[in-house]
Scaffold this motif. Structure first.
Motif, PDB file in Angstrom:
ATOM      1  N   ALA A 123       0.570  -1.527  -0.283  1.00 19.99           N
ATOM      2  CA  ALA A 123      -0.191   0.114   0.087  1.00 19.99           C
ATOM      3  C   ALA A 123       0.858   1.762  -0.121  1.00 19.99           C
ATOM      4  N   ASN A 124       1.960   1.024   0.766  1.00 15.04           N
ATOM      5  CA  ASN A 124       3.297   2.206   0.724  1.00 15.04           C
ATOM      6  C   ASN A 124       4.320   2.435  -0.724  1.00 15.04           C
ATOM      7  N   TRP A 125       4.162   1.452  -1.380  1.00 16.07           N
ATOM      8  CA  TRP A 125       4.970   1.251  -2.162  1.00 16.07           C
ATOM      9  C   TRP A 125       4.571   1.758  -3.884  1.00 16.07           C
ATOM     10  N   GLU A 126       5.370   2.308  -4.929  1.00 15.34           N
ATOM     11  CA  GLU A 126       5.451   2.641  -6.103  1.00 15.34           C
ATOM     12  C   GLU A 126       4.990   1.253  -6.325  1.00 15.34           C
ATOM     13  N   ASP A 127       4.685   1.433  -7.359  1.00 19.40           N
ATOM     14  CA  ASP A 127       4.110  -0.114  -8.967  1.00 19.40           C
ATOM     15  C   ASP A 127       5.138  -0.545  -9.210  1.00 19.40           C
ATOM     16  N   MET A 131      -1.207  -4.064 -13.874  1.00 24.05           N
ATOM     17  CA  MET A 131      -1.104  -3.896 -12.417  1.00 24.05           C
ATOM     18  C   MET A 131      -2.033  -2.442 -11.871  1.00 24.05           C
ATOM     19  N   GLU A 132      -3.162  -2.577 -11.512  1.00 23.49           N
ATOM     20  CA  GLU A 132      -4.101  -1.782 -11.665  1.00 23.49           C
ATOM     21  C   GLU A 132      -4.429  -1.468  -9.830  1.00 23.49           C
ATOM     22  N   ARG A 133      -4.451  -0.564  -9.025  1.00 24.21           N
ATOM     23  CA  ARG A 133      -5.210  -0.030  -8.032  1.00 24.21           C
ATOM     24  C   ARG A 133      -7.046   0.145  -8.123  1.00 24.21           C
ATOM     25  N   ASP A 134      -7.511  -0.469  -7.036  1.00 24.85           N
ATOM     26  CA  ASP A 134      -9.075  -0.329  -7.080  1.00 24.85           C
ATOM     27  C   ASP A 134      -8.794  -0.259  -5.628  1.00 24.85           C
ATOM     28  N   GLY A 135      -9.425   1.595  -4.685  1.00 23.31           N
ATOM     29  CA  GLY A 135      -9.189   0.988  -3.277  1.00 23.31           C
ATOM     30  C   GLY A 135      -8.149  -0.436  -2.675  1.00 23.31           C
ATOM     31  N   GLN A 136      -8.933  -1.299  -1.969  1.00 27.43           N
ATOM     32  CA  GLN A 136      -7.490  -2.087  -1.207  1.00 27.43           C
ATOM     33  C   GLN A 136      -7.715  -3.245  -2.239  1.00 27.43           C
ATOM     34  N   ASN A 137      -8.063  -3.207  -3.522  1.00 29.38           N
ATOM     35  CA  ASN A 137      -7.556  -4.492  -4.384  1.00 29.38           C
ATOM     36  C   ASN A 137      -6.116  -4.147  -5.458  1.00 29.38           C
ATOM     37  N   MET A 138      -5.275  -4.739  -6.006  1.00 33.68           N
ATOM     38  CA  MET A 138      -4.616  -5.036  -6.848  1.00 33.68           C
ATOM     39  C   MET A 138      -5.438  -5.843  -8.187  1.00 33.68           C
ATOM     40  N   TYR A 139      -5.654  -5.385  -9.189  1.00 27.04           N
ATOM     41  CA  TYR A 139      -5.470  -5.996 -10.159  1.00 27.04           C
ATOM     42  C   TYR A 139      -4.497  -6.495 -10.993  1.00 27.04           C
ATOM     43  N   LEU A 140      -4.066  -8.134 -10.882  1.00 30.11           N
ATOM     44  CA  LEU A 140      -2.873  -8.305 -11.818  1.00 30.11           C
ATOM     45  C   LEU A 140      -3.029  -9.191 -12.865  1.00 30.11           C
ATOM     46  N   LYS A 141      -1.810  -9.414 -13.942  1.00 27.84           N
ATOM     47  CA  LYS A 141      -1.781 -10.039 -14.878  1.00 27.84           C
ATOM     48  C   LYS A 141      -0.872 -10.780 -14.612  1.00 27.84           C
ATOM     49  N   ILE A 142      -0.895 -11.112 -14.602  1.00 26.58           N
ATOM     50  CA  ILE A 142       1.146 -11.770 -15.010  1.00 26.58           C
ATOM     51  C   ILE A 142       1.138 -13.142 -15.730  1.00 26.58           C
ATOM     52  N   LYS A 143       2.236 -13.316 -17.104  1.00 28.28           N
ATOM     53  CA  LYS A 143       2.939 -14.403 -17.917  1.00 28.28           C
ATOM     54  C   LYS A 143       3.709 -15.155 -16.681  1.00 28.28           C
ATOM     55  N   LYS A 190      -4.502 -14.049 -13.807  1.00 27.80           N
ATOM     56  CA  LYS A 190      -5.332 -12.858 -13.758  1.00 27.80           C
ATOM     57  C   LYS A 190      -6.017 -13.213 -12.047  1.00 27.80           C
ATOM     58  N   GLU A 191      -5.468 -12.050 -11.728  1.00 27.36           N
ATOM     59  CA  GLU A 191      -6.770 -12.076 -10.404  1.00 27.36           C
ATOM     60  C   GLU A 191      -6.335 -10.635  -9.605  1.00 27.36           C
ATOM     61  N   ALA A 192      -7.263 -10.738  -8.430  1.00 32.14           N
ATOM     62  CA  ALA A 192      -7.322  -9.821  -7.630  1.00 32.14           C
ATOM     63  C   ALA A 192      -6.860  -9.665  -6.463  1.00 32.14           C
ATOM     64  N   ILE A 193      -5.898  -8.981  -6.023  1.00 32.50           N
ATOM     65  CA  ILE A 193      -5.218  -9.363  -4.716  1.00 32.50           C
ATOM     66  C   ILE A 193      -5.649  -7.901  -3.749  1.00 32.50           C
ATOM     67  N   GLU A 194      -5.882  -8.178  -2.515  1.00 34.00           N
ATOM     68  CA  GLU A 194      -6.513  -6.985  -0.903  1.00 34.00           C
ATOM     69  C   GLU A 194      -4.898  -6.917  -0.537  1.00 34.00           C
TER      70      GLU A 194
END
Length: 106
Positions: free
Chosen positions: A49-53, A78-90, A101-105
């Motif tokens: 939450a305190n780090w740069e992307d 990688m996209e932040r939306d409130g308390q969620n981080m939406y990730l797409k990783i190869k 493809k996952e949303a991580i809190e």
């Protein structure tokens, strides 16, 4: 992560499912929290939450490639939306590839 009715991880049917399940376990394990894992296992998600992307991306890619089965991990988005981080990783493993493809809190 796919689970059985009693909450246990579901047995994977394909190599791609195995790679995704392995990556999710790593992404959901807080680094340095469990004495049974060495310092290379897991991510520092409590700090994200305190780090740069760019720092989060590095943490994810390093943690995933520390696993013996994953030879390369690339955060595609990688996209932040409130308390969620939406990730797409190869994920590139020793015997194939997968996309996570996952949303991580946070």
């Amino acid at each position: 992560m796919a689970t059985t009715d009693d909450g246990r991880p579901k047995k994977t049917a394909t190599y791609a499912e195995y790679l995704v399940q392995t990556a999710l376990k790593i992404l959901n394990t807080e680094r340095f929290q469990y004495v049974v894992y060495d310092a290379d296992i897991g991510v520092e998600r409590s700090e994200w939450a305190n780090w740069e992307d760019v720092e989060i991306k590095r943490d994810i890619e390093e943690a995933l490639t520390a696993h013996a089965e994953i030879s390369q991990a690339e955060v595609l988005s990688m996209e932040r939306d409130g308390q969620n981080m939406y990730l797409k990783i190869k994920l590139t493993g020793l015997a194939g590839e997968a996309e996570l493809k996952e949303a991580i809190e946070l």
